[in-house]
Every structure is written in structure tokens, then in C-alpha cells.
Design a protein around this motif. Structure first.
Motif, PDB file in Angstrom:
ATOM      1  N   GLU A  30      92.103 -59.840  19.968  1.00  0.00           N
ATOM      2  CA  GLU A  30      91.711 -59.620  21.365  1.00  0.00           C
ATOM      3  C   GLU A  30      92.908 -59.181  22.200  1.00  0.00           C
ATOM      4  OE1 GLU A  30      89.909 -59.306  25.104  1.00  0.00           O
ATOM      5  OE2 GLU A  30      89.254 -58.967  23.063  1.00  0.00           O
ATOM      6  N   ARG A  82      93.578 -55.617  21.335  1.00  0.00           N
ATOM      7  CA  ARG A  82      92.536 -54.749  21.894  1.00  0.00           C
ATOM      8  C   ARG A  82      92.767 -54.535  23.384  1.00  0.00           C
ATOM      9  NH1 ARG A  82      88.915 -54.501  25.249  1.00  0.00           N
ATOM     10  NH2 ARG A  82      89.207 -56.683  25.796  1.00  0.00           N
ATOM     11  N   LYS A 115      93.654 -50.983  25.216  1.00  0.00           N
ATOM     12  CA  LYS A 115      92.868 -50.466  26.344  1.00  0.00           C
ATOM     13  C   LYS A 115      93.776 -50.191  27.538  1.00  0.00           C
ATOM     14  CE  LYS A 115      88.590 -51.290  28.850  1.00  0.00           C
ATOM     15  NZ  LYS A 115      87.367 -52.081  28.895  1.00  0.00           N
ATOM     16  N   GLN A 129      90.373 -49.147  19.905  1.00  0.00           N
ATOM     17  CA  GLN A 129      89.895 -50.336  20.619  1.00  0.00           C
ATOM     18  C   GLN A 129      88.728 -50.976  19.873  1.00  0.00           C
ATOM     19  OE1 GLN A 129      89.271 -49.747  24.900  1.00  0.00           O
ATOM     20  NE2 GLN A 129      90.579 -47.942  24.750  1.00  0.00           N
ATOM     21  N   ASN A 130      87.803 -50.159  19.393  1.00  0.00           N
ATOM     22  CA  ASN A 130      86.642 -50.682  18.674  1.00  0.00           C
ATOM     23  C   ASN A 130      87.029 -51.296  17.331  1.00  0.00           C
ATOM     24  OD1 ASN A 130      84.770 -50.210  20.653  1.00  0.00           O
ATOM     25  ND2 ASN A 130      83.986 -48.324  19.754  1.00  0.00           N
ATOM     26  N   ALA A 176      88.303 -54.625  18.268  1.00  0.00           N
ATOM     27  CA  ALA A 176      87.175 -55.450  18.706  1.00  0.00           C
ATOM     28  C   ALA A 176      86.351 -55.917  17.503  1.00  0.00           C
ATOM     29  CB  ALA A 176      86.291 -54.674  19.685  1.00  0.00           C
ATOM     30  N   GLU A 197      81.615 -48.733  23.654  1.00  0.00           N
ATOM     31  CA  GLU A 197      82.584 -49.800  23.484  1.00  0.00           C
ATOM     32  C   GLU A 197      81.924 -50.969  22.751  1.00  0.00           C
ATOM     33  OE1 GLU A 197      85.754 -52.487  26.057  1.00  0.00           O
ATOM     34  OE2 GLU A 197      84.234 -51.329  27.119  1.00  0.00           O
ATOM     35  N   THR A 249      81.666 -54.717  21.927  1.00  0.00           N
ATOM     36  CA  THR A 249      82.047 -55.949  22.611  1.00  0.00           C
ATOM     37  C   THR A 249      81.370 -57.152  21.965  1.00  0.00           C
ATOM     38  OG1 THR A 249      80.198 -55.834  24.165  1.00  0.00           O
ATOM     39  CG2 THR A 249      82.251 -54.739  24.835  1.00  0.00           C
ATOM     40  N   SER A 250      81.938 -58.301  22.214  1.00  0.00           N
ATOM     41  CA  SER A 250      81.301 -59.546  21.764  1.00  0.00           C
ATOM     42  C   SER A 250      79.944 -59.703  22.428  1.00  0.00           C
ATOM     43  CB  SER A 250      82.179 -60.746  22.111  1.00  0.00           C
ATOM     44  OG  SER A 250      83.385 -60.716  21.413  1.00  0.00           O
ATOM     45  N   SER A 251      79.843 -59.288  23.677  1.00  0.00           N
ATOM     46  CA  SER A 251      78.594 -59.444  24.435  1.00  0.00           C
ATOM     47  C   SER A 251      77.409 -58.785  23.749  1.00  0.00           C
ATOM     48  CB  SER A 251      78.740 -58.859  25.838  1.00  0.00           C
ATOM     49  OG  SER A 251      79.702 -59.542  26.563  1.00  0.00           O
ATOM     50  N   THR A 272      73.790 -53.505  24.733  1.00  0.00           N
ATOM     51  CA  THR A 272      75.188 -53.119  24.765  1.00  0.00           C
ATOM     52  C   THR A 272      75.735 -53.413  26.136  1.00  0.00           C
ATOM     53  OG1 THR A 272      74.714 -50.870  25.486  1.00  0.00           O
ATOM     54  CG2 THR A 272      74.835 -51.256  23.112  1.00  0.00           C
TER      55      THR A 272
END
Length: 182
Positions: free
Chosen positions: A51, A54, A58, A67-68, A71, A153, A155-157, A181
Motif C-alpha cells: 500500500e 502504491r 500514485k 499502481q494496479n 494494489a 483503478e 482498489t480494495s473497495s 468499482t
């Protein structure tokens, strides 16, 4: 003169090829390290490092692909932590009548049962990581592939949302759904 240009082109090509090969080796090392972790602390270390890298990538304007990739390492670590948390017998809270060596089973006493605080994570992190762990392997890999190929992107989300829909029992999960996403 053309010989010099040829040498320069060959050197650049060699450097790029080496960089790509090194990146693949590092990626495989990260995957192996995650798989070999025995404790949540080890996983947290890898997750936090990925993290931080990352966020720095960014900040300096590194490509979305880089970045991905970082991630993805972070998310895979979170998934592994979620799997481990599901298997750990956690202290359920409350006031036990006797904590001085009360036997829970043949090998565990009440004093040996861990709390989330002992592990160093919050209840929210625990739930989120468990949600990521509930995503089937196929859906997990498909979502990562989709996000990377569609230049979104990662993301954890997006994985947490995918996991929470799985946890709620939604039988049809559309990994290409943009609402999954963030």
C-alpha cells in the motif's frame, strides 16, 4: 556510426527486457511470500508495504499499470489475511467467569484466544478482509483481470463490494458492473 546506434538500441532493449523479467520475478516473489505467511502479522507487513508503494507510485505519477500491480499485491494480502482470520478462534468478548487457564478445548485455554486488538487490526479491517476472502477464486481473478484490462483503478473497495454481495447470498455477480468499482 550505424554500429553505435545498433549498440545503443541493443543496450536499451536488453535493459527493458531485464526490467520486465525482474518485475516478473518480484511479482512471483510477492505471491509466494503471501502464500507462505503463517501469521496475520506477516501478511499485514506485506500488505502495508504494498500500500505504501502504491500510494507513492500514485503520488509521483507512475502509470496506472504499476499502481494496479501494487494494489493487486495489497488485495491478495488482504484476501489471505481474511482467510486466516476466518480460521482463527477469536475471543468473543464479554466477561468470562474464570480466565485463569479455563480450558476451551484439549489444546486451548481462554487466555490463549486472541482478540483483534492482539492481532493489531480493527473490527472493520477484519470484516473487510473476510469479505474479500468470500469471493470465489474465479470471480476474484476475473475482477482483477477486468479492472486491469479496462484501465480502471484496482482498489480494495471494489473487491470488498464484490465480497459483500457474495456474503449476502447474491447468486449472480457481474464483475464488469461499474458500480462494483470505486
Amino acid at each position: 556510426m550505424p554500429e553505435v546506434e545498433l549498440d545503443i538500441e541493443t543496450n536499451v532493449e536488453t535493459e527493458v527486457k531485464t526490467e520486465v523479467e525482474t518485475g516478473l520475478v518480484k511479482w512471483e516473489s510477492a505471491r509466494t511470500a503471501i502464500a507462505e505467511c503463517k501469521t496475520v502479522d506477516e501478511i499485514k507487513f506485506i500488505r502495508n508495504k504494498a500500500e505504501a508503494m502504491r500510494a507513492y507510485a500514485k503520488q509521483i505519477g507512475e502509470s496506472l499499470g504499476v499502481q494496479n500491480d501494487l494494489a493487486e499485491i495489497k488485495i491478495r494480502a488482504e484476501r489471505r489475511a481474511g482467510e486466516m482470520l476466518k480460521d482463527i478462534e477469536m475471543n468473543r468478548g464479554g466477561r468470562p467467569t474464570n480466565t485463569n487457564g479455563t480450558v476451551v478445548d484439549e489444546t486451548t485455554t481462554v487466555d490463549q484466544i486472541k482478540t483483534l486488538k492482539d492481532i493489531g487490526i480493527t473490527a472493520m479491517q477484519s470484516q473487510r478482509w473476510k469479505d474479500i476472502a468470500t469471493v470465489s477464486d474465479d470471480d476474484f481473478e476475473s475482477k482483477i483481470k477486468y479492472m486491469k484490462e479496462s484501465k480502471h483503478e484496482l482498489t480494495s473497495s471494489c473487491m470488498i463490494k464484490l465480497g459483500s454481495t457474495t456474503r449476502r447470498g447474491d447468486t449472480k455477480v457481474d464483475i464488469t458492473n461499474e458500480r462494483l468499482t470505486v
